[in-house]
Each structure stands twice: as C-alpha cells, then as structure tokens.
Design a protein around this motif. Structure first.
Motif, PDB file in Angstrom:
ATOM      1  N   ALA A 107       0.840  -1.213   0.000  1.00 29.96           N
ATOM      2  CA  ALA A 107       0.000   0.000   0.000  1.00 29.96           C
ATOM      3  C   ALA A 107       0.867   1.252   0.000  1.00 29.96           C
ATOM      4  O   ALA A 107       0.526   2.260  -0.614  1.00 29.96           O
ATOM      5  CB  ALA A 107      -0.933  -0.005   1.204  1.00 29.96           C
ATOM      6  N   VAL A 108       2.008   1.188   0.682  1.00 31.91           N
ATOM      7  CA  VAL A 108       2.939   2.325   0.747  1.00 31.91           C
ATOM      8  C   VAL A 108       3.681   2.477  -0.587  1.00 31.91           C
ATOM      9  O   VAL A 108       3.921   3.589  -1.057  1.00 31.91           O
ATOM     10  CB  VAL A 108       3.922   2.137   1.926  1.00 31.91           C
ATOM     11  CG1 VAL A 108       5.073   3.130   1.852  1.00 31.91           C
ATOM     12  CG2 VAL A 108       3.190   2.273   3.257  1.00 31.91           C
ATOM     13  N   ALA A 109       4.017   1.346  -1.195  1.00 29.72           N
ATOM     14  CA  ALA A 109       4.733   1.380  -2.481  1.00 29.72           C
ATOM     15  C   ALA A 109       3.793   1.715  -3.641  1.00 29.72           C
ATOM     16  O   ALA A 109       4.244   1.957  -4.755  1.00 29.72           O
ATOM     17  CB  ALA A 109       5.410   0.034  -2.724  1.00 29.72           C
ATOM     18  N   LEU A 125     -11.179 -13.589  -2.718  1.00 31.95           N
ATOM     19  CA  LEU A 125     -11.148 -12.123  -2.722  1.00 31.95           C
ATOM     20  C   LEU A 125     -11.137 -11.520  -4.119  1.00 31.95           C
ATOM     21  O   LEU A 125     -11.625 -10.420  -4.330  1.00 31.95           O
ATOM     22  CB  LEU A 125      -9.906 -11.627  -1.967  1.00 31.95           C
ATOM     23  CG  LEU A 125     -10.033 -11.575  -0.447  1.00 31.95           C
ATOM     24  CD1 LEU A 125      -8.647 -11.524   0.185  1.00 31.95           C
ATOM     25  CD2 LEU A 125     -10.840 -10.372  -0.012  1.00 31.95           C
ATOM     26  N   GLY A 126     -10.518 -12.227  -5.060  1.00 34.57           N
ATOM     27  CA  GLY A 126     -10.337 -11.653  -6.401  1.00 34.57           C
ATOM     28  C   GLY A 126      -9.119 -10.759  -6.398  1.00 34.57           C
ATOM     29  O   GLY A 126      -8.006 -11.222  -6.194  1.00 34.57           O
ATOM     30  N   SER A 127      -9.318  -9.460  -6.583  1.00 39.02           N
ATOM     31  CA  SER A 127      -8.171  -8.552  -6.528  1.00 39.02           C
ATOM     32  C   SER A 127      -8.295  -7.625  -5.327  1.00 39.02           C
ATOM     33  O   SER A 127      -9.376  -7.449  -4.772  1.00 39.02           O
ATOM     34  CB  SER A 127      -8.083  -7.724  -7.815  1.00 39.02           C
ATOM     35  OG  SER A 127      -9.154  -6.815  -7.869  1.00 39.02           O
ATOM     36  N   ILE A 128      -7.141  -7.085  -4.933  1.00 39.32           N
ATOM     37  CA  ILE A 128      -7.116  -6.174  -3.783  1.00 39.32           C
ATOM     38  C   ILE A 128      -6.520  -4.845  -4.259  1.00 39.32           C
ATOM     39  O   ILE A 128      -5.307  -4.681  -4.358  1.00 39.32           O
ATOM     40  CB  ILE A 128      -6.292  -6.779  -2.618  1.00 39.32           C
ATOM     41  CG1 ILE A 128      -6.912  -8.120  -2.194  1.00 39.32           C
ATOM     42  CG2 ILE A 128      -6.245  -5.840  -1.430  1.00 39.32           C
ATOM     43  CD1 ILE A 128      -5.997  -9.282  -2.302  1.00 39.32           C
ATOM     44  N   PRO A 129      -7.401  -3.885  -4.612  1.00 31.97           N
ATOM     45  CA  PRO A 129      -6.917  -2.595  -5.131  1.00 31.97           C
ATOM     46  C   PRO A 129      -6.469  -1.673  -3.991  1.00 31.97           C
ATOM     47  O   PRO A 129      -6.622  -2.010  -2.817  1.00 31.97           O
ATOM     48  CB  PRO A 129      -8.156  -2.031  -5.827  1.00 31.97           C
ATOM     49  CG  PRO A 129      -9.302  -2.573  -5.049  1.00 31.97           C
ATOM     50  CD  PRO A 129      -8.868  -3.930  -4.524  1.00 31.97           C
ATOM     51  N   ILE A 130      -5.957  -0.511  -4.361  1.00 31.79           N
ATOM     52  CA  ILE A 130      -5.526   0.471  -3.352  1.00 31.79           C
ATOM     53  C   ILE A 130      -6.462   1.686  -3.397  1.00 31.79           C
ATOM     54  O   ILE A 130      -6.575   2.342  -4.431  1.00 31.79           O
ATOM     55  CB  ILE A 130      -4.089   0.967  -3.602  1.00 31.79           C
ATOM     56  CG1 ILE A 130      -3.120  -0.211  -3.686  1.00 31.79           C
ATOM     57  CG2 ILE A 130      -3.662   1.938  -2.505  1.00 31.79           C
ATOM     58  CD1 ILE A 130      -1.681   0.201  -3.943  1.00 31.79           C
TER      59      ILE A 130
END
Ligand code: ZN
Length: 294
Positions: A107-109, A125-130
């Motif tokens: 998340a930081v990168a 979950l599928g995908s984990i966006p930011i």
C-alpha cells in the motif's frame, strides 16, 4: 438481538483483536473492528486500546450516524470509514481494519495486489486494489474507500493499511489473513525474479469456482482492462481487475517484436509501470534500435 448473542459478538471481537495483535497485524493501538448487530446499530472497538488485550465490557454501541448508544469509552476513531462500508454494502455484517506490515508495504509502495498469482485468492477475494491516500479519521477516508468497496471484500489503503469485510467478523478477519499471506508470497516471488501469472482462461475457470469455498467475491472479474474496473479515476469500481495474460503462454509484458501487450490488446504500459524482459528480448530490442540507427 438477545443479550446472550450480543455477549457472544463482543467476545468474538475480543478474539479477533487478540489474533490481529498476535499475528502483528497491528502495533500499539492500531486497528479497529465493528459488527452490524441490528439494522441501525453497530458494535465497535473503542478508541485508544491495544487490540490484543481487550475485554467484552469495553465495546461501544453506536447508531448508523456514529452516535454513541451504549458504552463507557468513545467509539473507534475510524468509525466513519466503517459506517461508509455498511452504507454501501447491505450484505456486510463485519469490518476489520489493520496495518499488517507486508500488505501495508504494498500500500505504501503504491502496488495493488491484483496479479493472477494464487488460485485461492482469485476464487475468494479476487483482486485487492488500493484506495487513494486519505487522512485517517477524516471524511476523506470513507470517500476513498467508497470507490472500491462495492466490488471488493478487501482493500489496501494507500500509505496506511488494509480493510476487509465479511458476513461475520471471523470471515472479515480471515480475509485480512489472506491479504497478508498473499502480500508475503507476492513479495517473495518478486525477490526471486517475479511472479509467473495464471492465464486469463484459467482465471475465468477459477472465477466459475467462486463460492466453492463458501466465500464469493462481490463482483465479477473485468474482462476488459478499460472498463470502470477500479483502475483509477472517480468512477466506482463495478468489477475486479485481475492482471493475467489472456492466452496460455502469453506473457504479461509487451512482446518487443509487436509492441502488443496483454496478448492482443494494445495496452501501453504507464511511465512508472514495471516490465520484465528476458535477456533475449532485451537483446532483440537493442538490435532493433541499432538497426533503426543505421
Ligand atoms: Zn489505521
């Protein structure tokens, strides 16, 4: 809601908090947990407590405007974010927010966990966006979360942490475990030279198996990269972007000979996007450039 089941739900929050702390998904007083106990009531962890050492009696009950209804402490400082999730997702009964180190590192990168790498993640979950950066505890954070939460059960919060939701508090907690595990595996694979991605054909097959493990993602996988799948902008995501080559054996990176990426679609990588080339591809590119110079 009978007193007995309310007591059980308070005990469940204590247990989930203990696990978050034991697994170092939080430091100090980080993180917060809520459960929807009635149409217009939430049970929440209080402000300023270590999640590792809570007792059932410290929990706070609030209404859907965040106003305290019962409890001696103040409600969690991130309550606004939780309330927004419940408003957007009537199916959600619990929300867990934590700062697990590896997922938060992504998340930081600014790197979303959206590559087709693990079958169980694609199935669940599928995908984990930011969700874009927002000042904690302000209205900015619910606004940032709103863009993705309808289509995702797990989000990274830029420069902050992660958020998961579920039909009960343990389901939400287990998704937090999955995200951190996924981040750990992704980081390891990148240190070892990069992930080999699962093909889009297989991703679609895995999508058809959703629900097999009792957990189904809230939205389908986007077949077209250009739709409002959560790639950015202001449009709310209605499907999940899972990065995968669209034919078996197709590479995620552009074919240097054709300049065509993603196995068919003309997709130009962004300026800051990482691409990987084999030695032979690199040599071919250089040779091509030298030819043009002549
Ligand atoms: Zn936080």
């Amino acid at each position: 809601m009978s007193d007995v089941s309310l007591a059980q739900l308070k005990a469940d929050i204590v247990e989930v908090g203990r696990r978050l702390y034991a697994r170092a998904f939080v430091a100090s007083n980080d993180g917060n947990i809520t459960i929807r106990i009635a149409e217009d009531r939430l049970l929440t962890t209080p402000k300023n407590v270590s999640k590792g050492f809570m007792t059932p009696d410290i929990m706070v009950i609030v209404d859907m405007d965040g106003k305290k209804v019962a409890g001696t402490s103040d409600a969690s400082s991130e309550l606004k974010m939780h309330l927004e999730v419940y408003r957007q997702r009537p199916d959600v009964k619990a929300v867990v927010h934590a700062h697990p180190a590896l997922a938060t590192g992504f998340a930081v990168a600014g790197i979303p966990l959206d590559r087709a790498v693990l079958a169980e993640v694609i199935c669940t979950l599928g995908s984990i966006p930011i969700a874009q950066y927002a000042t904690p505890s302000t209205q900015e954070l619910p606004n940032a979360v709103r863009q993705y939460i309808k289509a995702h059960d797990g989000l990274l919060l830029a420069n902050h942490g992660a958020l998961t939701v579920g039909a009960d508090v343990f389901a939400a907690y287990y998704k937090m475990e999955t995200i951190e595990h996924f981040a750990k595996i992704s980081l390891t694979a990148r240190l070892l030279g990069g992930e080999r991605l699962i093909s889009q054909e297989e991703v679609l097959r895995l999508q058809s198996l959703r629900g097999l493990y009792g957990i189904a993602a809230p939205a389908p996988i986007c077949l077209d990269d250009d739709v409002s799948g959560g790639g950015g902008g202001v449009i709310d995501a209605t499907c999940q972007v899972v990065r995968s080559p669209d034919a078996p054996g197709t590479r995620l990176v552009p074919d240097p000979a054709s300049g065509v990426a993603f196995g068919g679609r003309d997709r130009v990588p962004g300026d800051d996007e990482e691409i990987r080339l084999t030695y032979r591809e690199l040599a071919a590119l250089i040779e091509d450039a030298v030819q043009k110079l002549r």
